[in-house]
Structure formats: C-alpha cells, structure tokens
Design a protein around this motif. Structure first.
Motif, mmCIF file in Angstrom:
data_model
loop_
_atom_site.group_PDB
_atom_site.id
_atom_site.type_symbol
_atom_site.label_atom_id
_atom_site.label_comp_id
_atom_site.label_asym_id
_atom_site.label_seq_id
_atom_site.Cartn_x
_atom_site.Cartn_y
_atom_site.Cartn_z
ATOM 1 N N LYS A 36 1.038 -1.210 0.127
ATOM 2 C CA LYS A 36 0.066 -0.092 -0.194
ATOM 3 C C LYS A 36 0.909 1.310 0.117
ATOM 4 N N ILE A 37 0.955 1.742 -1.147
ATOM 5 C CA ILE A 37 1.982 3.020 -1.201
ATOM 6 C C ILE A 37 1.265 4.499 -1.007
ATOM 7 N N TYR A 38 1.715 4.876 0.179
ATOM 8 C CA TYR A 38 0.974 6.239 0.560
ATOM 9 C C TYR A 38 1.635 7.555 0.091
ATOM 10 N N ASN A 39 3.115 7.368 -0.423
ATOM 11 C CA ASN A 39 3.717 8.521 -0.460
ATOM 12 C C ASN A 39 4.844 8.317 -1.600
ATOM 13 N N VAL A 40 4.872 9.207 -2.338
ATOM 14 C CA VAL A 40 5.710 9.018 -3.841
ATOM 15 C C VAL A 40 6.545 10.667 -3.963
ATOM 16 N N SER A 41 7.785 10.559 -4.059
ATOM 17 C CA SER A 41 8.478 11.640 -4.070
ATOM 18 C C SER A 41 9.517 11.665 -5.429
ATOM 19 N N VAL A 42 9.615 12.682 -6.218
ATOM 20 C CA VAL A 42 10.386 12.677 -7.208
ATOM 21 C C VAL A 42 11.200 13.938 -7.199
ATOM 22 N N ILE A 43 12.339 13.561 -8.111
ATOM 23 C CA ILE A 43 13.228 14.723 -8.075
ATOM 24 C C ILE A 43 14.336 14.498 -9.238
ATOM 25 N N ALA A 44 15.049 15.467 -9.817
ATOM 26 C CA ALA A 44 16.042 15.011 -10.821
ATOM 27 C C ALA A 44 17.391 15.794 -10.534
ATOM 28 N N SER A 45 18.516 15.456 -11.041
ATOM 29 C CA SER A 45 19.581 15.995 -10.698
ATOM 30 C C SER A 45 19.984 17.355 -11.311
ATOM 31 N N SER A 46 19.122 17.638 -12.161
ATOM 32 C CA SER A 46 19.319 18.998 -12.715
ATOM 33 C C SER A 46 17.492 19.523 -13.391
ATOM 34 N N ALA A 47 17.193 20.844 -13.435
ATOM 35 C CA ALA A 47 16.024 21.380 -13.725
ATOM 36 C C ALA A 47 15.944 22.351 -14.639
ATOM 37 N N THR A 48 16.851 22.438 -15.646
ATOM 38 C CA THR A 48 17.034 23.582 -16.596
ATOM 39 C C THR A 48 15.573 23.406 -17.504
ATOM 40 N N LEU A 49 15.274 21.991 -17.883
ATOM 41 C CA LEU A 49 13.892 21.885 -18.137
ATOM 42 C C LEU A 49 13.320 21.033 -17.289
ATOM 43 N N GLU A 50 11.989 21.512 -16.850
ATOM 44 C CA GLU A 50 11.069 20.989 -15.825
ATOM 45 C C GLU A 50 10.524 19.709 -16.544
ATOM 46 N N ALA A 51 10.628 18.585 -16.145
ATOM 47 C CA ALA A 51 10.111 17.286 -16.408
ATOM 48 C C ALA A 51 8.790 17.199 -15.866
ATOM 49 N N THR A 52 7.753 16.551 -16.508
ATOM 50 C CA THR A 52 6.529 16.055 -15.721
ATOM 51 C C THR A 52 6.728 14.546 -15.157
ATOM 52 N N ALA A 53 6.414 14.280 -14.249
ATOM 53 C CA ALA A 53 6.521 12.684 -13.678
ATOM 54 C C ALA A 53 5.107 12.180 -13.264
ATOM 55 N N THR A 54 4.860 11.345 -13.888
ATOM 56 C CA THR A 54 3.342 10.760 -13.903
ATOM 57 C C THR A 54 3.549 9.216 -13.197
ATOM 58 N N LEU A 55 2.573 8.906 -12.557
ATOM 59 C CA LEU A 55 2.428 7.580 -11.795
ATOM 60 C C LEU A 55 1.368 6.788 -12.577
ATOM 61 N N TYR A 56 1.651 5.526 -12.973
ATOM 62 C CA TYR A 56 0.784 4.530 -13.535
ATOM 63 C C TYR A 56 0.750 3.212 -12.581
ATOM 64 N N GLU A 57 -0.244 2.826 -12.602
ATOM 65 C CA GLU A 57 -0.714 1.236 -12.023
ATOM 66 C C GLU A 57 -0.643 0.398 -12.913
#
Length: 122
Positions: A36-57
């Motif tokens: 049962k996943i209650y928390n998901v965190s995302v980050i990248a080592s650089s952010a010149t371009l801002e990525a989207t991050a999407t969760l799929y089951e």
C-alpha cells in the motif's frame, strides 16, 4: 497469499538516467507480498527543463494513470489520500517526460507492506 499484518515499506529508492529527449521510466513492484503506497517523491539532478512525472498502476496507459506533477525535475512529494495498492508482481511505474537529457531522476516510494501470517501454536 494471506496477509497477517502490515509493516513499514521503504523508503524504496530508484534512479534512471533521462534519455536524449529528457525521458525515463522507473518500475517498482512487490515480490511475494502486497504493498500500500502512501507517498511518492520525485526529483532530478538538474532542472533547466522541468520534467513532468506521472504515476501509472500496473501498465503505462491513459486508463491506468494515477497522478502527475509538473515538478518532476525540481522535486515534488505526493502524499496520497488513497493508497496505491499493488499485489505480487503488479508494478508501479514512474515516468518522466521533458527533463534535462542525461539528468539522474530519482523516485522514492513508501507505505505499508504485508507480513505473512505466522500461524499459531496449539
């Protein structure tokens, strides 16, 4: 598998190097237990371009999309109101799109995992 009790899951970490288009995918899946996943965190080592991050089951498709953030590079933490429930071998995918090529993207998941029942003594 019958679940006896629930114990702590994670935090579990995964990393992926974003490709030439700034895209990358991570897969998390339970083996022999339920999550049962209650928390998901995302980050990248650089952010010149801002990525989207999407969760799929279970699979990557519009029908299985769970949630997304437009802060996939600079970082976001998603405390889920309703947990993502996964059974043995059913994955959660974290997909980054449009970030910096070559950046290292990291996802962290945490929650609860099943602990098999231990039976009883007569």
């Amino acid at each position: 598998m019958q679940c006896g009790e629930w114990g702590e899951l994670g935090p579990l970490f995964g990393t992926v190097t974003l490709d030439a288009n700034g895209n990358g995918t991570l897969r998390f899946a339970p083996a022999g237990e339920q999550w049962k996943i209650y928390n998901v965190s995302v980050i990248a080592s650089s952010a010149t371009l801002e990525a989207t991050a999407t969760l799929y089951e279970r699979q990557i498709s519009s029908a299985t999309r769970h949630s997304a953030t437009y802060s996939g590079s600079s970082g976001d933490n998603n405390q889920l109101d309703t947990p993502i429930e996964l059974t043995d071998g059913k994955p959660l995918f974290v997909v980054w799109e449009g970030g910096d090529a070559g950046a290292t993207a990291t996802a962290t998941v945490s929650g609860k995992k099943s602990v098999a029942g231990r039976g009883f003594r007569a």
